[in-house]
Design a protein around this motif. Sequence first.
Motif, short mmCIF file in Angstrom:
data_model
loop_
_atom_site.label_atom_id
_atom_site.label_comp_id
_atom_site.label_asym_id
_atom_site.label_seq_id
_atom_site.Cartn_x
_atom_site.Cartn_y
_atom_site.Cartn_z
N ALA A 178 145.08 -57.43 12.30
CA ALA A 178 143.96 -56.72 12.32
C ALA A 178 143.66 -56.24 13.76
O ALA A 178 143.12 -55.04 14.22
CB ALA A 178 142.65 -57.67 11.96
N ILE A 179 144.26 -56.96 14.70
CA ILE A 179 144.34 -56.27 16.18
C ILE A 179 145.03 -55.26 16.31
O ILE A 179 144.72 -54.30 16.95
CB ILE A 179 144.61 -57.71 17.16
N ALA A 180 146.32 -55.24 15.98
CA ALA A 180 147.12 -54.16 15.94
C ALA A 180 146.56 -52.79 15.21
O ALA A 180 146.55 -51.92 15.58
CB ALA A 180 148.49 -54.58 15.35
N ALA A 181 146.05 -53.05 14.16
CA ALA A 181 145.45 -52.05 13.21
C ALA A 181 144.14 -51.47 14.04
O ALA A 181 144.16 -50.16 13.94
CB ALA A 181 144.73 -52.39 12.07
N ALA A 182 143.56 -52.16 14.82
CA ALA A 182 142.12 -51.56 15.35
C ALA A 182 142.59 -50.71 16.70
O ALA A 182 141.91 -49.81 17.00
CB ALA A 182 141.15 -52.76 15.85
N GLY A 183 143.59 -51.16 17.26
CA GLY A 183 144.15 -50.31 18.46
C GLY A 183 143.36 -50.48 19.68
O GLY A 183 142.66 -51.37 19.74
N PRO A 184 143.94 -50.27 20.83
CA PRO A 184 143.64 -50.46 22.08
C PRO A 184 141.96 -49.98 22.32
O PRO A 184 141.39 -50.76 23.43
CB PRO A 184 144.41 -49.62 23.12
N ASP A 185 141.40 -49.07 21.85
CA ASP A 185 140.24 -48.59 22.00
C ASP A 185 138.90 -49.21 20.97
O ASP A 185 138.05 -48.81 20.90
CB ASP A 185 140.02 -46.96 21.76
N ALA A 186 139.55 -50.28 20.22
CA ALA A 186 138.52 -50.92 19.43
C ALA A 186 137.41 -51.48 20.08
O ALA A 186 137.50 -51.98 21.45
CB ALA A 186 139.56 -52.16 18.90
N ALA B 295 120.60 -53.47 17.33
CA ALA B 295 121.74 -52.88 17.84
C ALA B 295 122.73 -53.95 18.67
O ALA B 295 122.24 -54.78 18.89
CB ALA B 295 121.59 -51.66 18.63
N LEU B 296 123.77 -53.50 18.81
CA LEU B 296 124.62 -54.18 19.76
C LEU B 296 125.54 -53.29 20.50
O LEU B 296 125.91 -52.16 20.07
CB LEU B 296 125.61 -55.15 18.84
N LEU B 297 125.90 -53.78 21.68
CA LEU B 297 126.90 -53.01 22.54
C LEU B 297 128.16 -53.55 22.09
O LEU B 297 128.52 -54.67 22.20
CB LEU B 297 126.55 -53.50 24.06
N GLY B 298 128.93 -52.16 21.91
CA GLY B 298 130.34 -52.54 21.37
C GLY B 298 131.10 -52.09 22.86
O GLY B 298 131.28 -51.00 23.02
N PHE B 299 132.32 -53.12 23.32
CA PHE B 299 132.66 -52.92 24.42
C PHE B 299 134.13 -52.46 24.01
O PHE B 299 134.77 -52.89 23.25
CB PHE B 299 132.84 -54.11 25.52
N GLU B 300 134.67 -51.13 24.63
CA GLU B 300 136.07 -50.70 24.28
C GLU B 300 137.00 -51.80 24.85
O GLU B 300 136.88 -52.18 26.11
CB GLU B 300 136.07 -49.31 25.05
N ARG B 301 137.95 -52.26 24.08
CA ARG B 301 138.67 -53.26 24.53
C ARG B 301 139.52 -52.76 25.56
O ARG B 301 139.93 -53.67 26.55
CB ARG B 301 139.85 -53.70 23.25
N SER B 302 140.15 -51.68 25.71
CA SER B 302 141.08 -51.28 26.78
C SER B 302 140.07 -51.34 28.25
O SER B 302 140.62 -51.61 29.12
CB SER B 302 141.36 -49.83 26.36
N ALA B 303 139.10 -50.84 27.99
CA ALA B 303 138.03 -51.11 29.33
C ALA B 303 137.69 -52.48 29.66
O ALA B 303 137.67 -52.80 30.95
CB ALA B 303 136.67 -50.34 28.96
N LEU B 304 137.60 -53.40 28.56
CA LEU B 304 137.35 -54.80 28.98
C LEU B 304 138.75 -55.33 29.80
O LEU B 304 138.65 -56.05 30.85
CB LEU B 304 137.21 -55.55 27.74
N VAL B 305 139.95 -54.96 29.34
CA VAL B 305 141.10 -55.34 29.80
C VAL B 305 141.26 -54.93 31.21
O VAL B 305 141.58 -55.72 32.30
CB VAL B 305 142.37 -54.95 29.13
N THR B 306 140.90 -53.55 31.62
CA THR B 306 140.79 -52.96 32.89
C THR B 306 139.88 -53.48 33.86
O THR B 306 140.33 -53.72 35.09
CB THR B 306 140.89 -51.54 32.76
N ASP B 307 138.51 -53.53 33.32
CA ASP B 307 137.57 -53.90 34.37
C ASP B 307 136.80 -55.25 34.31
O ASP B 307 136.17 -55.46 35.06
CB ASP B 307 136.37 -53.12 33.85
#
Length: 266
Positions: free
Chosen positions: A186-194, A142-154
């Motif tokens: 690809a970044i734009a298509a994935a969205g902020p919660d990628a 398994a892997l931990l997938g970090f929500e990009r928006s939360a990474l930016v904030t926290d």
Amino acid sequence: MTPTITTAVVLARGLGTRMRAEGQSSLSAEQAAAAASGHKALMPIGEHRLIDYSLSALADAGIRRAVLVVAPEHEDFTRHLAELAPSRLEVVLAVQEEPRGTADAVSSAREAVGQEPFIMVNGDNLYPGEGIGHLLQAEGNALLGFERSALVTDSNIAADRIAAFALIEQTDGLLEQILEKPDAEAIAAAGPDALVSMNCFAFTSEIFEACARIEPSSRGELEIVDAVRELGTVRVLPFAGGVLDLSRRDDIDEVQRRLAGVEVSL
């Protein structure tokens, strides 16, 4: 809940090229020496070293044995661990003879790990305990997938750096691919919660055979992402939270500020 996994492999062998480079931060003599050596995990942060915070957080999450992958010249680690004398978890060293990539680093821990399942984390990152706790419950790979928006904030990582991190593509919780160095489209298509990979995995012993099957990447290194592609089912565990990153000298002040007052218990 009793964790399924109680062993962690911490990659602490890196050359520290970015840390050795000059930065804008004003460092103490001890910090400057650690930066010059490239030993990011041994960076003094307050009264402790970065690895102390990592080991304490891993122990809090349920890890009882930590395998640190280090270089052959590991006297500084040996001395520091002797001074720490941790009692909450066992800490052992595994030597990676040459810096041949993250998959080779994992392979270097094979004897120390044996057949036990384990998590793999970077030695220059400090991961949230809640996220690690989720990963310790994983069955299989398994892997931990970090929500990009939360990474930016926290996190202490600039948004433009996070945008360049590997994207996780998954279907119904199962990994489809890890897209490294995504382009703007690809970044734009994935969205902020990628979901973003921060090199935080749970592995069975199957990973060792996968590491043995891969060839060097275009960078000339054996990459853990390529070994993951050799696995069968890999679950993706989404998580909203931040990661502290200490890969450059300019990261030190902010990491130190965020860890002020954090208790270390080993």
